[in-house]
Design a protein around this motif. Structure first.
Motif, PDB file in Angstrom:
ATOM      1  N   GLY A  59       0.812  -1.216   0.000  1.00  0.00           N
ATOM      2  CA  GLY A  59       0.000   0.000   0.000  1.00  0.00           C
ATOM      3  C   GLY A  59       0.841   1.260   0.000  1.00  0.00           C
ATOM      4  O   GLY A  59       1.914   1.323   0.603  1.00  0.00           O
ATOM      5  N   LEU A  60       0.355   2.285  -0.685  1.00  0.00           N
ATOM      6  CA  LEU A  60       0.955   3.616  -0.694  1.00  0.00           C
ATOM      7  C   LEU A  60      -0.145   4.655  -0.549  1.00  0.00           C
ATOM      8  O   LEU A  60      -1.225   4.497  -1.121  1.00  0.00           O
ATOM      9  CB  LEU A  60       1.681   3.901  -2.011  1.00  0.00           C
ATOM     10  N   ALA A  61       0.128   5.719   0.189  1.00  0.00           N
ATOM     11  CA  ALA A  61      -0.828   6.824   0.296  1.00  0.00           C
ATOM     12  C   ALA A  61      -0.099   8.046   0.823  1.00  0.00           C
ATOM     13  O   ALA A  61       0.872   7.923   1.583  1.00  0.00           O
ATOM     14  CB  ALA A  61      -1.980   6.466   1.233  1.00  0.00           C
ATOM     15  N   PHE A  62      -0.556   9.210   0.429  1.00  0.00           N
ATOM     16  CA  PHE A  62      -0.050  10.457   1.001  1.00  0.00           C
ATOM     17  C   PHE A  62      -0.970  10.888   2.129  1.00  0.00           C
ATOM     18  O   PHE A  62      -2.201  10.849   1.988  1.00  0.00           O
ATOM     19  CB  PHE A  62       0.031  11.553  -0.055  1.00  0.00           C
ATOM     20  N   ASP A  63      -0.373  11.308   3.251  1.00  0.00           N
ATOM     21  CA  ASP A  63      -1.206  11.822   4.334  1.00  0.00           C
ATOM     22  C   ASP A  63      -1.539  13.290   4.073  1.00  0.00           C
ATOM     23  O   ASP A  63      -1.112  13.877   3.066  1.00  0.00           O
ATOM     24  CB  ASP A  63      -0.550  11.596   5.700  1.00  0.00           C
ATOM     25  N   ASN A  64      -2.283  13.888   4.978  1.00  0.00           N
ATOM     26  CA  ASN A  64      -2.734  15.263   4.749  1.00  0.00           C
ATOM     27  C   ASN A  64      -1.615  16.285   4.877  1.00  0.00           C
ATOM     28  O   ASN A  64      -1.791  17.443   4.520  1.00  0.00           O
ATOM     29  CB  ASN A  64      -3.880  15.601   5.701  1.00  0.00           C
ATOM     30  N   GLY A  65      -0.460  15.850   5.383  1.00  0.00           N
ATOM     31  CA  GLY A  65       0.699  16.733   5.446  1.00  0.00           C
ATOM     32  C   GLY A  65       1.632  16.566   4.267  1.00  0.00           C
ATOM     33  O   GLY A  65       2.713  17.163   4.233  1.00  0.00           O
ATOM     34  N   GLY A  66       1.223  15.742   3.288  1.00  0.00           N
ATOM     35  CA  GLY A  66       2.041  15.535   2.109  1.00  0.00           C
ATOM     36  C   GLY A  66       3.170  14.544   2.293  1.00  0.00           C
ATOM     37  O   GLY A  66       4.072  14.465   1.458  1.00  0.00           O
ATOM     38  N   ARG A  67       3.135  13.759   3.372  1.00  0.00           N
ATOM     39  CA  ARG A  67       4.149  12.731   3.595  1.00  0.00           C
ATOM     40  C   ARG A  67       3.680  11.417   2.980  1.00  0.00           C
ATOM     41  O   ARG A  67       2.488  11.084   3.032  1.00  0.00           O
ATOM     42  CB  ARG A  67       4.408  12.531   5.086  1.00  0.00           C
ATOM     43  N   LEU A  68       4.628  10.652   2.440  1.00  0.00           N
ATOM     44  CA  LEU A  68       4.297   9.394   1.790  1.00  0.00           C
ATOM     45  C   LEU A  68       4.290   8.262   2.819  1.00  0.00           C
ATOM     46  O   LEU A  68       5.271   8.051   3.532  1.00  0.00           O
ATOM     47  CB  LEU A  68       5.306   9.075   0.686  1.00  0.00           C
ATOM     48  N   LEU A  69       3.172   7.540   2.887  1.00  0.00           N
ATOM     49  CA  LEU A  69       3.018   6.380   3.756  1.00  0.00           C
ATOM     50  C   LEU A  69       3.230   5.120   2.928  1.00  0.00           C
ATOM     51  O   LEU A  69       2.652   4.971   1.849  1.00  0.00           O
ATOM     52  CB  LEU A  69       1.630   6.365   4.385  1.00  0.00           C
ATOM     53  N   ILE A  70       4.056   4.210   3.443  1.00  0.00           N
ATOM     54  CA  ILE A  70       4.436   2.991   2.735  1.00  0.00           C
ATOM     55  C   ILE A  70       4.123   1.800   3.626  1.00  0.00           C
ATOM     56  O   ILE A  70       4.592   1.734   4.768  1.00  0.00           O
ATOM     57  CB  ILE A  70       5.938   2.996   2.392  1.00  0.00           C
ATOM     58  N   ALA A  71       3.343   0.848   3.106  1.00  0.00           N
ATOM     59  CA  ALA A  71       2.946  -0.319   3.895  1.00  0.00           C
ATOM     60  C   ALA A  71       3.775  -1.529   3.474  1.00  0.00           C
ATOM     61  O   ALA A  71       3.784  -1.905   2.305  1.00  0.00           O
ATOM     62  CB  ALA A  71       1.460  -0.607   3.694  1.00  0.00           C
ATOM     63  N   LEU A  72       4.465  -2.134   4.442  1.00  0.00           N
ATOM     64  CA  LEU A  72       5.246  -3.337   4.190  1.00  0.00           C
ATOM     65  C   LEU A  72       4.769  -4.467   5.087  1.00  0.00           C
ATOM     66  O   LEU A  72       4.493  -4.251   6.276  1.00  0.00           O
ATOM     67  CB  LEU A  72       6.740  -3.102   4.444  1.00  0.00           C
ATOM     68  N   GLY A  73       4.702  -5.679   4.514  1.00  0.00           N
ATOM     69  CA  GLY A  73       4.339  -6.846   5.292  1.00  0.00           C
ATOM     70  C   GLY A  73       5.488  -7.339   6.147  1.00  0.00           C
ATOM     71  O   GLY A  73       6.589  -6.774   6.146  1.00  0.00           O
TER      72      GLY A  73
END
Length: 269
Positions: A59-73
């Motif tokens: 998974g990838l998503a940008f938060d409301n502060g413009g930071r990139l969130l990266i999901a790793l198993g």
């Protein structure tokens, strides 16, 4: 894939993929037009070696502060044999949060929760995850929704409330959902953030995290989070009220032929 918040002007987007060796790559690409990507523009942002061939997250998503969130198993196999979910010195089994705008390849945001924790990877935003292959951020609230695939018994939806500012431990592999996994009974739930919703493997076997509806065409559904199951094709929804799941609905019968949902998305509306 996640579009940069300013994609309309900078044409930047990010991809989380598994390379031929089986390792995780997160890379930036640029589009040469509104709908054409330039494959030669790849800039690798982050890599992570994968010890087994499953549970890469993605998974990838940008938060409301413009930071990139990266999901790793958790790195794979079964049961998290390396204990990565509860370790803070590895990216595996985590949600990472990085700044892709102010440094190359990235910077660590100053407000990340483990930045000052000795021995911890400062990129970590949350931990204790098994295989979070679909995540999303609800824009009005800033809350992070995580669909985390279970082991043998439980599929779960976790929510990182924006007000908590990260740092959650979602429990794996001490917990599978809200249930004890290792040990199988009498486990310590202290300090863990339990799912807002879970369902058993009698109903499905691989949760597909979804999105919160914020469109204007169906106002009765505003604030409703939709998710599915890859194995059984179920599609359900819930609303979050004071951090608790409410208004659970099942949409499967009305969406005949949905098959195996692997992802949900939001369009420009």
């Amino acid at each position: 894939l996640a579009f940069h918040p300013q994609f309309a002007t900078n044409r930047r987007f990010f991809v989380n993929y598994t390379n031929p060796r089986g390792d995780t790559h997160v890379a930036e690409f640029r589009a040469s037009s509104a709908d054409t990507a330039d494959p030669a523009s790849e800039r690798v942002v982050l890599t992570e070696a994968q010890p087994f061939a499953n549970h890469n997250g993605g998974g990838l998503a940008f938060d409301n502060g413009g930071r990139l969130l990266i999901a790793l198993g958790d790195g794979g196999s079964g049961g998290d044999p390396l204990g990565n979910g509860q370790k803070l010195d590895t990216f595996l089994g985590k949600i990472l949060r990085i700044d892709v705008d102010t440094a190359t390849p990235y910077a660590v945001p100053a407000d990340n929760p483990f930045r000052a924790t000795p021995g911890a990877a400062p990129e970590i935003w949350a931990y204790g995850l098994r295989n979070p292959f679909r995540i999303s951020v609800d824009r009005p609230s800033g809350d992070l929704y995580i669909g985390d695939v279970g082991q043998n018994r439980v599929e779960e939806i976790d929510v990182g409330l924006a007000s908590r500012r990260g740092g959650e431990n979602y429990g794996w592999n001490t917990l599978e959902g809200s249930q004890c996994y290792s040990p199988s009974s009498g486990c310590n739930r202290t300090g863990t953030t339990l799912p807002v919703y879970e369902y058993s493997h009698s109903e499905g076997c691989s949760v597909t995290g979804g999105v919160v509806y914020r469109g204007c065409r169906i106002p009765d559904l505003a604030g409703t989070y939709f998710f599915g199951d890859f194995c059984t094709g179920l599609v359900r929804s819930l609303r979050l009220a004071s951090g608790q799941a409410t208004d659970l609905r099942d949409w499967t019968a009305g969406l005949r032929g949905v098959g195996s949902p692997s992802s949900f998305g939001l369009d420009a509306d």
